[in-house]
Scaffold this motif. Structure first.
Motif, PDB file in Angstrom:
ATOM      1  N   ARG A  18      44.153  16.422 -24.342  1.00 55.28           N
ATOM      2  CA  ARG A  18      45.510  16.819 -23.935  1.00 55.28           C
ATOM      3  C   ARG A  18      46.427  17.010 -25.138  1.00 55.28           C
ATOM      4  O   ARG A  18      47.293  17.876 -25.146  1.00 55.28           O
ATOM      5  CB  ARG A  18      46.096  15.761 -23.005  1.00 55.28           C
ATOM      6  N   GLN A  19      46.235  16.198 -26.163  1.00 56.26           N
ATOM      7  CA  GLN A  19      47.125  16.228 -27.328  1.00 56.26           C
ATOM      8  C   GLN A  19      46.903  17.457 -28.199  1.00 56.26           C
ATOM      9  O   GLN A  19      47.862  18.039 -28.719  1.00 56.26           O
ATOM     10  CB  GLN A  19      46.929  14.956 -28.151  1.00 56.26           C
ATOM     11  N   PHE A  20      45.653  17.880 -28.356  1.00 59.02           N
ATOM     12  CA  PHE A  20      45.351  18.891 -29.369  1.00 59.02           C
ATOM     13  C   PHE A  20      44.893  20.246 -28.818  1.00 59.02           C
ATOM     14  O   PHE A  20      44.986  21.248 -29.531  1.00 59.02           O
ATOM     15  CB  PHE A  20      44.284  18.359 -30.325  1.00 59.02           C
ATOM     16  N   ALA A  21      44.405  20.302 -27.609  1.00 60.76           N
ATOM     17  CA  ALA A  21      43.785  21.544 -27.129  1.00 60.76           C
ATOM     18  C   ALA A  21      44.814  22.591 -26.726  1.00 60.76           C
ATOM     19  O   ALA A  21      45.875  22.271 -26.169  1.00 60.76           O
ATOM     20  CB  ALA A  21      42.868  21.257 -25.948  1.00 60.76           C
ATOM     21  N   ASP A  22      44.499  23.853 -26.995  1.00 62.90           N
ATOM     22  CA  ASP A  22      45.189  24.973 -26.360  1.00 62.90           C
ATOM     23  C   ASP A  22      44.604  25.206 -24.967  1.00 62.90           C
ATOM     24  O   ASP A  22      45.299  25.613 -24.045  1.00 62.90           O
ATOM     25  CB  ASP A  22      45.016  26.257 -27.176  1.00 62.90           C
ATOM     26  N   ARG A  23      43.327  24.958 -24.868  1.00 59.74           N
ATOM     27  CA  ARG A  23      42.583  25.202 -23.637  1.00 59.74           C
ATOM     28  C   ARG A  23      41.533  24.113 -23.502  1.00 59.74           C
ATOM     29  O   ARG A  23      40.893  23.731 -24.468  1.00 59.74           O
ATOM     30  CB  ARG A  23      41.904  26.570 -23.720  1.00 59.74           C
ATOM     31  N   ILE A  24      41.353  23.612 -22.282  1.00 54.57           N
ATOM     32  CA  ILE A  24      40.348  22.601 -21.994  1.00 54.57           C
ATOM     33  C   ILE A  24      39.342  23.188 -21.012  1.00 54.57           C
ATOM     34  O   ILE A  24      39.719  23.741 -19.977  1.00 54.57           O
ATOM     35  CB  ILE A  24      40.978  21.324 -21.411  1.00 54.57           C
ATOM     36  N   ILE A  25      38.069  23.071 -21.367  1.00 56.22           N
ATOM     37  CA  ILE A  25      36.985  23.467 -20.472  1.00 56.22           C
ATOM     38  C   ILE A  25      36.248  22.195 -20.085  1.00 56.22           C
ATOM     39  O   ILE A  25      35.629  21.543 -20.932  1.00 56.22           O
ATOM     40  CB  ILE A  25      36.032  24.467 -21.152  1.00 56.22           C
ATOM     41  N   GLY A  26      36.360  21.807 -18.814  1.00 58.15           N
ATOM     42  CA  GLY A  26      35.704  20.600 -18.330  1.00 58.15           C
ATOM     43  C   GLY A  26      34.273  20.903 -17.914  1.00 58.15           C
ATOM     44  O   GLY A  26      34.029  21.863 -17.180  1.00 58.15           O
ATOM     45  N   PHE A  30      36.258  22.888 -14.774  1.00 58.69           N
ATOM     46  CA  PHE A  30      37.699  23.049 -15.020  1.00 58.69           C
ATOM     47  C   PHE A  30      37.861  23.985 -16.193  1.00 58.69           C
ATOM     48  O   PHE A  30      37.108  23.924 -17.164  1.00 58.69           O
ATOM     49  CB  PHE A  30      38.368  21.708 -15.327  1.00 58.69           C
ATOM     50  N   ASP A  31      38.878  24.843 -16.138  1.00 57.48           N
ATOM     51  CA  ASP A  31      39.186  25.733 -17.259  1.00 57.48           C
ATOM     52  C   ASP A  31      40.666  26.047 -17.206  1.00 57.48           C
ATOM     53  O   ASP A  31      41.135  26.762 -16.321  1.00 57.48           O
ATOM     54  CB  ASP A  31      38.361  27.019 -17.150  1.00 57.48           C
ATOM     55  N   GLY A  32      41.418  25.493 -18.151  1.00 56.12           N
ATOM     56  CA  GLY A  32      42.852  25.734 -18.129  1.00 56.12           C
ATOM     57  C   GLY A  32      43.554  25.056 -19.280  1.00 56.12           C
ATOM     58  O   GLY A  32      42.933  24.389 -20.117  1.00 56.12           O
ATOM     59  N   PRO A  33      44.884  25.190 -19.347  1.00 57.09           N
ATOM     60  CA  PRO A  33      45.669  24.528 -20.396  1.00 57.09           C
ATOM     61  C   PRO A  33      45.783  23.039 -20.104  1.00 57.09           C
ATOM     62  O   PRO A  33      45.575  22.596 -18.958  1.00 57.09           O
ATOM     63  CB  PRO A  33      47.027  25.223 -20.289  1.00 57.09           C
ATOM     64  N   PRO A  34      46.123  22.228 -21.109  1.00 53.48           N
ATOM     65  CA  PRO A  34      46.222  20.778 -20.903  1.00 53.48           C
ATOM     66  C   PRO A  34      47.157  20.380 -19.769  1.00 53.48           C
ATOM     67  O   PRO A  34      46.891  19.393 -19.070  1.00 53.48           O
ATOM     68  CB  PRO A  34      46.741  20.278 -22.256  1.00 53.48           C
ATOM     69  N   THR A  67      39.921  25.141 -28.701  1.00 56.36           N
ATOM     70  CA  THR A  67      39.362  24.912 -27.373  1.00 56.36           C
ATOM     71  C   THR A  67      38.586  23.608 -27.362  1.00 56.36           C
ATOM     72  O   THR A  67      37.777  23.349 -28.256  1.00 56.36           O
ATOM     73  CB  THR A  67      38.417  26.062 -26.974  1.00 56.36           C
ATOM     74  N   VAL A  68      38.822  22.781 -26.347  1.00 53.03           N
ATOM     75  CA  VAL A  68      38.105  21.512 -26.212  1.00 53.03           C
ATOM     76  C   VAL A  68      37.168  21.588 -25.014  1.00 53.03           C
ATOM     77  O   VAL A  68      37.583  21.961 -23.908  1.00 53.03           O
ATOM     78  CB  VAL A  68      39.084  20.336 -26.047  1.00 53.03           C
ATOM     79  N   LEU A  69      35.905  21.239 -25.249  1.00 53.64           N
ATOM     80  CA  LEU A  69      34.932  21.033 -24.176  1.00 53.64           C
ATOM     81  C   LEU A  69      34.984  19.558 -23.829  1.00 53.64           C
ATOM     82  O   LEU A  69      34.654  18.704 -24.653  1.00 53.64           O
ATOM     83  CB  LEU A  69      33.534  21.426 -24.626  1.00 53.64           C
ATOM     84  N   LEU A  85      41.798  29.882 -37.754  1.00 55.09           N
ATOM     85  CA  LEU A  85      40.407  29.753 -37.341  1.00 55.09           C
ATOM     86  C   LEU A  85      40.300  29.445 -35.854  1.00 55.09           C
ATOM     87  O   LEU A  85      41.096  28.667 -35.309  1.00 55.09           O
ATOM     88  CB  LEU A  85      39.719  28.629 -38.119  1.00 55.09           C
ATOM     89  N   SER A  86      39.320  30.029 -35.207  1.00 58.77           N
ATOM     90  CA  SER A  86      38.969  29.629 -33.858  1.00 58.77           C
ATOM     91  C   SER A  86      38.180  28.329 -33.949  1.00 58.77           C
ATOM     92  O   SER A  86      37.341  28.170 -34.840  1.00 58.77           O
ATOM     93  CB  SER A  86      38.116  30.700 -33.172  1.00 58.77           C
ATOM     94  N   ALA A  87      38.433  27.400 -33.037  1.00 58.12           N
ATOM     95  CA  ALA A  87      37.704  26.130 -33.042  1.00 58.12           C
ATOM     96  C   ALA A  87      37.285  25.790 -31.621  1.00 58.12           C
ATOM     97  O   ALA A  87      38.051  25.974 -30.671  1.00 58.12           O
ATOM     98  CB  ALA A  87      38.570  25.013 -33.611  1.00 58.12           C
TER      99      ALA A  87
END
Length: 269
Positions: free
Chosen positions: A219-227, A235-239, A42-44, A206-208
């Motif tokens: 966009r390249q690495f996240a399963d999920r992006i939380i803006g 924002f909360d969704g897939p890339p 997950t990316v913040l 591992l969860s990250a």
């Protein structure tokens, strides 16, 4: 099987109505509830000052919550000194500025990741051969075994960050938190370091949760992006759903409109 049951079992970490107000009265994080899926990357995402580092650091108590709770699948609601100590023991942390001890070798820095597993008295004694092997294995996984005996302050920025990742791995964590781990690196090194962290988390299940300000890396690495914008989830969704309108909500100068952000997105294999 009910979908709710699947989602509940997939939760690794939960933030419940959490908010942060700093001593000077600044509200850095408005009331936020988020579920983080087991094994997800997950990316913040957000600009400097948006509140993403505050949110990230609140997940292991480095920033105390003013209201709300952190809950884990292993411990339930994290409470008290003992609860936070137990939670941190299984949570690896990767910092923006590496937080290494420059005069120590890469190997010795990685070994510090084991100290949380011992009492204060035990931490003054030499660590076991098994723990030393674990540290060397972690260095090998990040491609730095040959630099094990080199002082940390003699390594490049990218190498130092890989030592930081190895130190987190030496904890044998269930969760990795990374606070702007590539902010001080050049673009090419940033991509390599983030790819390394992503691959290791995938391999180990591992969860990250990683805070970033680079849209392309998210966009390249996240399963999920939380803006994050203005201390709120905007924002909360897939890339694939991070379109220009979403980017404007995250980075635009106007006040963001919060979105409800408690759903879990499934991790791709």
């Amino acid at each position: 099987m009910q979908m709710n049951d699947q989602r509940d079992r997939a939760v690794a970490l939960r933030l419940i109505a959490a908010g942060v107000v700093y001593p000077n009265g600044t509200r850095a994080l408005h009331s936020t509830s988020l579920d983080f899926a087991e094994g997800a990357f997950t990316v913040l995402l957000g600009p400097s000052g948006a509140g993403k580092s505050t949110l990230l650091r609140s997940l292991n108590g480095l920033v105390p919550l003013s209201e709300g709770h952190v809950e884990t699948s292993r411990l339930g609601v994290v409470r008290g000194t003992r609860g936070w100590r137990e939670h941190r023991r299984s949570t690896g942390m990767v910092f923006q500025q590496h937080q290494l001890i420059g005069r120590l070798t890469a190997f010795a820095n990685v070994l510090t990741g084991r100290l949380g597993h011992h009492s204060t008295l035990r931490s003054l004694l030499p660590l076991s051969p098994a723990e030393k092997h674990l540290a060397l294995d972690a260095l090998e996984r990040v491609g730095l075994l040959e630099f094990a005996l080199r002082r940390a302050d003699q390594l490049s920025g990218g190498q130092q960050q890989r030592v930081g990742i190895a130190r987190a791995l030496a904890q044998a964590p269930n969760l990795i938190l990374a606070d702007e781990p590539v902010a001080s690196l050049d673009p090419a090194t940033s991509e390599r370091v983030l790819a390394l962290l992503h691959d290791i988390c995938r391999q180990d299940g591992l969860s990250a949760i990683v805070s970033l300000h680079q849209v392309d890396l998210a966009r390249q690495f996240a399963d999920r992006i939380i803006g994050i914008g203005g201390g709120r989830v905007v924002f909360d969704g897939p890339p694939k759903d991070l379109d220009e309108a979403a980017i404007r909500r995250i980075y635009g100068g106007t006040a963001p409109t919060p979105v409800h952000a408690t759903r879990i997105l499934e991790t791709t294999p």
